[in-house]
Design a protein around this motif. Structure first.
Motif, mmCIF file in Angstrom:
data_model
loop_
_atom_site.group_PDB
_atom_site.id
_atom_site.type_symbol
_atom_site.label_atom_id
_atom_site.label_comp_id
_atom_site.label_asym_id
_atom_site.label_seq_id
_atom_site.Cartn_x
_atom_site.Cartn_y
_atom_site.Cartn_z
ATOM 1 N N THR A 270 2.037 14.921 14.889
ATOM 2 C CA THR A 270 2.935 15.295 13.795
ATOM 3 C C THR A 270 2.309 16.365 12.925
ATOM 4 O OG1 THR A 270 3.778 13.024 13.794
ATOM 5 C CG2 THR A 270 4.299 14.376 11.885
ATOM 6 N N LEU A 310 -1.039 10.800 0.172
ATOM 7 C CA LEU A 310 0.159 9.978 0.387
ATOM 8 C C LEU A 310 0.211 9.431 1.807
ATOM 9 C CD1 LEU A 310 2.910 12.058 -1.466
ATOM 10 C CD2 LEU A 310 1.916 9.869 -2.170
ATOM 11 N N LEU A 315 2.619 4.127 3.514
ATOM 12 C CA LEU A 315 4.063 4.338 3.488
ATOM 13 C C LEU A 315 4.697 3.849 4.781
ATOM 14 C CD1 LEU A 315 4.116 8.009 2.094
ATOM 15 C CD2 LEU A 315 4.464 5.889 0.801
ATOM 16 N N PRO A 316 5.981 3.487 4.754
ATOM 17 C CA PRO A 316 6.676 3.164 6.007
ATOM 18 C C PRO A 316 6.726 4.390 6.920
ATOM 19 C CG PRO A 316 8.216 3.316 4.167
ATOM 20 C CD PRO A 316 6.848 3.344 3.575
ATOM 21 N N TRP A 318 9.004 5.943 8.590
ATOM 22 C CA TRP A 318 10.064 6.942 8.389
ATOM 23 C C TRP A 318 9.750 7.881 7.233
ATOM 24 C CZ3 TRP A 318 12.582 7.208 3.714
ATOM 25 C CH2 TRP A 318 12.478 6.099 2.873
ATOM 26 N N LEU A 319 8.923 7.418 6.290
ATOM 27 C CA LEU A 319 8.536 8.253 5.157
ATOM 28 C C LEU A 319 7.176 8.922 5.392
ATOM 29 C CD1 LEU A 319 9.266 9.251 2.354
ATOM 30 C CD2 LEU A 319 8.239 7.165 1.409
ATOM 31 N N ALA A 320 6.310 8.248 6.149
ATOM 32 C CA ALA A 320 4.971 8.794 6.398
ATOM 33 C C ALA A 320 5.024 10.040 7.271
ATOM 34 C CB ALA A 320 4.084 7.736 7.046
ATOM 35 N N PRO A 322 7.337 12.543 7.612
ATOM 36 C CA PRO A 322 7.589 13.798 6.887
ATOM 37 C C PRO A 322 6.418 14.219 5.998
ATOM 38 C CG PRO A 322 9.487 12.343 6.732
ATOM 39 C CD PRO A 322 8.386 11.546 7.340
ATOM 40 N N VAL A 323 5.718 13.248 5.428
ATOM 41 C CA VAL A 323 4.557 13.577 4.599
ATOM 42 C C VAL A 323 3.458 14.202 5.448
ATOM 43 C CG1 VAL A 323 2.702 12.582 3.195
ATOM 44 C CG2 VAL A 323 5.060 11.829 2.862
#
Length: 430
Positions: A270, A310, A315-316, A318-320, A322-323
């Protein structure tokens, strides 16, 4: 720019060999010596070579033909690995140290020479595109090298991994030899065979103290203060990056105890996607508005550090993701912005700047690995990454404040006397 695309492809092959060998060699050292102490000493030598190799490479790049320097560096790395394959059964541990020294010096030399030569190869107006292409290819090579290292070593063995790496270095050297590359923008700065002739001082032989002062000025004093500040920010950026590199195995096991390799693979894949996106966007931005500014570089460092903090905050998924993409984008952008900025310097200063940058980055990264490894014994990966990337956040903010203060500083009055103007100019130039 077909010629440069071939150059980027060859450099990517070499980068793949570097990352494959990085994993294979460390595993081989432990298997060969059966000693954690010897493994640690070899890694320490690798770190030490990285510390001194940058400045040495900068000095060589300022005086030697850059194309020949890159070919020699790649060929030496290939020869070192082949020598290790053939003679490791008949030699002691000293051969391992010799290979580490050759690899460290040559890798630094190749990187400094290539970055110094980019403006001459593609032109100053296309350097952002060229840096983006090199960074994109290197990111893909890094992910491929790390991802395939375990498979190659476990299925084919250390010898196969070393031969594959040696083949990539040899391929890069042959590619460089074949390509018609112009690596100097000013033919007057180079003498026979592309070497920069020594400066002449009225026919008098240069003394050792004078030579030492001149080389120190070339490495440090000749660089503008703003450039030295950028190098410092980049070094602290590397200091913070060491934390997430060291903390990644610990974080992966915490996220997925049954198969931590899955999370690690997803993370770096990613990150690489974000890096590739950033290179494309940066290239398009440069076509319209020019190279990124110093301010944009500092902002990018701050965004990257915040994103990595972050990413380790639990983070979950689905949020991790994009970060992590954002972290990769900021990482790719800052690298391109930093390299493109140093490439605006004159050729001699450019080589010295890249050599200094390589040394400071290696120093900060190595120091950060030692500190973060010790901190992870007592603190969580999130706490360690937050503290060390927080240092990059603070320095990036300090750079922005200093940059703004310098821009807002009142200029000298234009009604100065004829006698005062030359005197003030002499003061500035001292």
């Amino acid at each position: 720019m077909r010629c440069f695309r071939f150059l980027a492809a060859g450099n990517a092959a070499s980068a793949y060999g570097v990352y494959l060998n990085l994993v294979a060699f460390n595993l081989f050292v432990y298997d060969f010596t059966d000693s954690a102490l010897q493994t640690g000493l070899v890694m320490a030598v690798r770190l030490l070579v990285g510390l001194i190799g940058g400045v040495l490479a900068g000095k060589l790049a300022a005086r030697l033909d850059l194309k020949r320097m890159m070919i020699t560096a790649e060929s030496a790395q290939a020869l070192g690995l082949i020598t290790l394959v053939v003679f490791h059964r008949f030699t002691g541990v000293w051969l391992l140290y010799a290979v580490v020294v050759v690899a460290g010096l040559c890798s630094n030399s190749n990187g400094v020479a290539l970055r110094t030569a980019v403006p001459a190869i593609v032109g100053a107006d296309r350097r952002v595109w060229a840096n983006g292409l090199l960074a994109s290819c290197r990111s893909v090579a890094m992910v491929a090298g790390f991802a395939s290292a375990g498979v190659v070593v476990s299925l084919l063995g250390h010898t196969a991994a070393f031969l594959v790496s040696a083949g990539t270095f040899a391929l890069s050297a042959a590619n460089l030899a074949w390509l018609p590359l112009r690596t100097r923008t000013d033919s007057g700065e180079t003498g026979a065979e592309g070497r920069v002739p020594p400066e002449r001082g009225g026919g008098q032989e240069e003394t050792r103290p004078t030579r030492a002062r001149r080389m120190a000025a070339l490495a440090f004093g000749a660089l503008p203060p703003l450039v030295l500040m950028l190098v410092a920010v980049r070094a602290v950026d590397g200091f913070g990056s060491s934390a997430h590199n060291v903390g990644m195995p610990v974080q992966s096991r915490a996220v997925d105890p049954d198969d931590p390799a899955v999370f690690m693979s997803q993370f770096w894949t990613t990150w690489a996607i974000g890096n590739l996106i950033a290179q494309r966007l940066t290239t398009r931005y440069a076509k319209r508005r020019g190279a990124p500014s110093d301010t944009a570089f500092a902002v990018g460092v701050m965004i990257m550090s915040a994103a990595f903090i972050l990413a380790f905050a639990g983070l979950p998924v689905w949020l991790a993701l994009p970060v992590i993409v954002l972290a990769g984008m900021a990482d790719g952008f800052t690298e391109n912005a930093f390299v493109s900025r140093l490439q605006t310097l004159p050729e001699k200063g450019r080589a010295a700047a890249f050599g200094l940058a390589a040394t400071t980055e290696n120093t900060a990264f190595g120091l950060g690995m030692v500190i973060s490894a010790s901190l992870l014994e007592r603190f969580s990966p999130f706490g360690v990454v937050g503290a060390m990337h927080g240092a990059a956040l603070v320095l990036g903010l300090a750079f922005l404040l200093i940059r703004r203060r310098l821009a807002a500083a009142p200029r000298e009055p234009s009604h100065q006397t004829a006698d005062a103007a030359p005197e003030r100019e002499r003061e500035v130039n001292r």
